[in-house]
Design a protein around this motif. Structure first.
Motif, PDB file in Angstrom:
ATOM      1  N   ILE A 170      50.532  -3.970  69.228  1.00  0.00           N
ATOM      2  CA  ILE A 170      49.594  -4.451  68.207  1.00  0.00           C
ATOM      3  C   ILE A 170      49.992  -3.924  66.831  1.00  0.00           C
ATOM      4  O   ILE A 170      50.047  -4.681  65.850  1.00  0.00           O
ATOM      5  CB  ILE A 170      48.155  -4.032  68.560  1.00  0.00           C
ATOM      6  N   ASN A 171      50.292  -2.649  66.739  1.00  0.00           N
ATOM      7  CA  ASN A 171      50.655  -2.067  65.442  1.00  0.00           C
ATOM      8  C   ASN A 171      51.978  -2.595  64.924  1.00  0.00           C
ATOM      9  O   ASN A 171      52.132  -2.839  63.722  1.00  0.00           O
ATOM     10  CB  ASN A 171      50.661  -0.541  65.528  1.00  0.00           C
TER      11      ASN A 171
ATOM     12  N   SER B  63      53.160  -5.552  65.568  1.00  0.00           N
ATOM     13  CA  SER B  63      52.880  -6.931  65.155  1.00  0.00           C
ATOM     14  C   SER B  63      52.256  -6.965  63.772  1.00  0.00           C
ATOM     15  O   SER B  63      52.619  -7.795  62.930  1.00  0.00           O
ATOM     16  CB  SER B  63      51.956  -7.614  66.157  1.00  0.00           C
ATOM     17  N   LYS B  64      51.298  -6.079  63.515  1.00  0.00           N
ATOM     18  CA  LYS B  64      50.675  -6.020  62.194  1.00  0.00           C
ATOM     19  C   LYS B  64      51.704  -5.658  61.127  1.00  0.00           C
ATOM     20  O   LYS B  64      51.709  -6.234  60.029  1.00  0.00           O
ATOM     21  CB  LYS B  64      49.540  -4.994  62.189  1.00  0.00           C
ATOM     22  N   LEU B  65      52.588  -4.719  61.453  1.00  0.00           N
ATOM     23  CA  LEU B  65      53.639  -4.332  60.519  1.00  0.00           C
ATOM     24  C   LEU B  65      54.568  -5.511  60.226  1.00  0.00           C
ATOM     25  O   LEU B  65      54.913  -5.764  59.072  1.00  0.00           O
ATOM     26  CB  LEU B  65      54.434  -3.154  61.084  1.00  0.00           C
TER      27      LEU B  65
ATOM     28  N   ILE C 196      53.871  -8.692  60.431  1.00  0.00           N
ATOM     29  CA  ILE C 196      53.145  -9.679  59.630  1.00  0.00           C
ATOM     30  C   ILE C 196      53.128  -9.255  58.163  1.00  0.00           C
ATOM     31  O   ILE C 196      53.351 -10.083  57.265  1.00  0.00           O
ATOM     32  CB  ILE C 196      51.714  -9.865  60.178  1.00  0.00           C
ATOM     33  N   ASN C 197      52.869  -7.982  57.901  1.00  0.00           N
ATOM     34  CA  ASN C 197      52.859  -7.506  56.519  1.00  0.00           C
ATOM     35  C   ASN C 197      54.223  -7.636  55.865  1.00  0.00           C
ATOM     36  O   ASN C 197      54.330  -8.016  54.695  1.00  0.00           O
ATOM     37  CB  ASN C 197      52.382  -6.050  56.466  1.00  0.00           C
TER      38      ASN C 197
ATOM     39  N   ASN D  43      54.901 -11.331  55.115  1.00  0.00           N
ATOM     40  CA  ASN D  43      54.098 -11.808  53.989  1.00  0.00           C
ATOM     41  C   ASN D  43      54.628 -11.310  52.656  1.00  0.00           C
ATOM     42  O   ASN D  43      54.502 -12.001  51.642  1.00  0.00           O
ATOM     43  CB  ASN D  43      52.638 -11.391  54.161  1.00  0.00           C
TER      44      ASN D  43
END
Length: 83
Positions: free
Chosen positions: A23-24, A26-28, A30-31, A34
């Motif tokens: 999860i972490n 994946s968030k990284l 995505i950031n 972006n």
């Protein structure tokens, strides 16, 4: 019996830890994406209005009736565009 519960506990903690890592990461990701490739703005060119209707009036009536039936009379068809 005690060994089985210990193995189950270790397995559940391991799976939970791996899921947190996924999860972490994946968030990284995505950031990072972006920041590197920001979302493109919509095209400023406006398409000309079609001179003739896209669909037949009977087809439009059928679509309106289906939407009305599915939404219990609360939904309406605002626009129909060909994709």
């Amino acid at each position: 019996m005690g060994l089985g519960l210990t193995l189950m506990g270790i397995g559940m903690v391991t799976v939970f830890a791996i899921l947190l890592i996924v999860i972490n990461l994946s968030k990284l990701l995505i950031n990072i994406v972006n920041k590197v490739a920001p979302e493109e703005e919509a095209s400023k060119k406006v398409a000309p209005a079609p001179s003739k209707p896209i669909i037949d009036s009977t087809v439009m009536a059928i679509i309106q009736a289906a939407v009305s039936e599915m939404t219990g009379g609360k939904g309406t068809v605002a626009n129909v565009e060909k994709l």
